[in-house]
Design an enzyme around this catalytic site. Structure first.
Site, mmCIF file in Angstrom:
data_model
loop_
_atom_site.group_PDB
_atom_site.id
_atom_site.type_symbol
_atom_site.label_atom_id
_atom_site.label_comp_id
_atom_site.label_asym_id
_atom_site.label_seq_id
_atom_site.Cartn_x
_atom_site.Cartn_y
_atom_site.Cartn_z
ATOM 1 N N GLU A 131 0.815 -1.214 0.000
ATOM 2 C CA GLU A 131 0.000 0.000 0.000
ATOM 3 C C GLU A 131 0.845 1.260 0.000
ATOM 4 O OE1 GLU A 131 -2.728 2.178 -0.720
ATOM 5 O OE2 GLU A 131 -3.718 0.385 0.040
ATOM 6 N N VAL A 147 2.479 3.906 -3.170
ATOM 7 C CA VAL A 147 1.858 4.903 -4.059
ATOM 8 C C VAL A 147 1.511 6.193 -3.322
ATOM 9 C CG1 VAL A 147 -0.137 5.395 -5.540
ATOM 10 C CG2 VAL A 147 1.027 3.202 -5.704
ATOM 11 N N GLY A 154 12.824 19.701 3.753
ATOM 12 C CA GLY A 154 12.964 18.253 3.720
ATOM 13 C C GLY A 154 12.041 17.550 2.744
ATOM 14 N N ASP A 209 9.751 9.491 -9.925
ATOM 15 C CA ASP A 209 9.020 8.939 -8.777
ATOM 16 C C ASP A 209 7.558 8.702 -9.140
ATOM 17 O OD1 ASP A 209 8.704 8.508 -5.708
ATOM 18 O OD2 ASP A 209 7.216 10.039 -6.174
ATOM 19 N N LYS A 216 5.077 5.067 -9.712
ATOM 20 C CA LYS A 216 3.750 4.851 -9.128
ATOM 21 C C LYS A 216 2.710 4.578 -10.210
ATOM 22 C CE LYS A 216 4.990 7.693 -5.161
ATOM 23 N NZ LYS A 216 4.768 8.945 -4.389
#
Length: 345
Positions: free
Chosen positions: A152, A155, A209, A223, A227
């Site tokens: 889980e 994503v 951050g 990234d 997903k």
């Protein structure tokens, strides 16, 4: 009757520490609601070393050692075992894989997951690499060995995007998925709408951050592309690879682009998209100027969101955290509880 689940953890960074914090704080609630106790029988971290103890290592001891950066300060039966030695030699029920992500090869996490599944152990992971690059193979191994793999957190962190799609909406006929799947880029675009240029917005994201020193994985769309691959392989059942995703990042957007969209009643978002047309899947990650009437256009800051377009329910949008120590740690716990509720542990 109380049941104990034995966990072997690989990676004790923010996500692993988030899980331990939740297990510590929710200990009594988990016992009362589920009749469950958790025992950490081993931890291996690339930077901090490894410890193992069949009687279980207290959550608080692990968190304290992680703060110091050295797991070997913990009294334990065994220390300095390799991951392979731990996988082969320890008795555990679930592998918690939370090591670093490599979207080029998925290693070394994929090899660890394979070994655990083949030995008849369940796996939960937040690592995008193995799921984006090797999901069909890993799922087949899990089925062959009558175990499960939970992912889980790969994503939208603990926001249940995969659960919603798989358990509730799959039979509703999902034909399109669009989402803000990267909080860093959404934060940058929000700051640009406030009047900052790209470089200034990126610097602020790095200071807070949200962005790494090398932000290319986020701002160039890698990234989010990982997903998108996961969503296609799992929810649309259309196997694709990273190379199948049309990818464009946000680095070329200018304040002028932002202002032009504002005048047109639109807002720029980096959108990961899947569309199923006559059995063919089209996958992309690219900036889109969305009309303000689109729910995704209203999602600001580092928040993530996903819209499922379905045949029977229309559009269903889920908004929530897409990253965070506790949020992603919770995804691991939710996957473990899901496996437990199926009577598999």
């Amino acid at each position: 009757m109380m049941h104990t689940i034995r966990l072997l953890m690989i990676g004790l960074g923010n996500v692993g520490q988030g899980l331990l914090t939740i297990l510590s704080e929710q200990r009594q609630a988990l016992e009362a609601s589920y009749g469950l106790r958790f025992a950490i029988v081993g931890v291996n971290d690339l930077r901090m070393g490894s410890v193992a103890d069949s009687s279980g290592i207290p959550f608080e001891n692990l968190l304290a050692a992680a703060t110091k950066g050295d797991l070997r300060t913990i009294p334990a039966q065994k220390k300095d075992l390799t991951v392979e030695e731990m996988l082969a030699g320890l008795e555990f029920d679930v592998l918690v894989e939370a090591s670093y992500t490599d979207l080029r090869t998925g290693e070394p996490a994929t090899s660890y997951i394979r070994q655990a599944l083949r030995s008849g152990r369940h796996v939960v992971t937040t690592n995008k690499g193995p799921i984006a690059l090797h999901y069909p193979e890993l799922q087949a191994i899990a089925e062959q060995n009558n175990v499960q793999i939970g992912f889980e957190g790969t994503v939208m962190s603990g926001t249940p995007a995969i659960f919603l799609g798989m358990k509730w909406l799959k039979a509703a006929g999902i034909y399109r998925i669009q989402g803000i799947l990267n909080g860093t880029t959404n934060f940058i675009l929000t700051k640009m709408e406030e009047g900052k240029d790209y470089a200034t917005a990126l610097a602020e994201a790095q200071r807070l951050g949200y962005a790494e020193a090398d932000p290319s994985g986020d701002v160039e769309g890698y990234d989010a592309a990982g997903k998108v691959v996961i969503l296609s392989n799992v929810l649309m059942e259309k196997p694709i690879t990273m190379q199948d995703v049309e990818r464009q990042g946000i680095t070329q957007l200018t304040p002028g682009d932002i202002e032009q969209a504002r005048r047109e009643g639109k807002r720029w978002k980096l959108i990961g998209s899947l569309e199923l047309t006559e059995g063919t899947i089209k996958a992309s990650v690219k900036p889109l100027a969305l009309p303000l009437s689109n729910p995704l256009a209203q999602v600001m800051g580092a928040t993530n969101a996903i819209t499922y377009a379905t045949r029977y329910l229309g559009d269903v949008t889920l908004v929530g955290a897409g990253a965070g120590r506790l949020e992603t740690g919770y995804a691991l716990l939710a996957d473990i509880l899901s496996i437990y509720r199926k009577g598999s542990i």
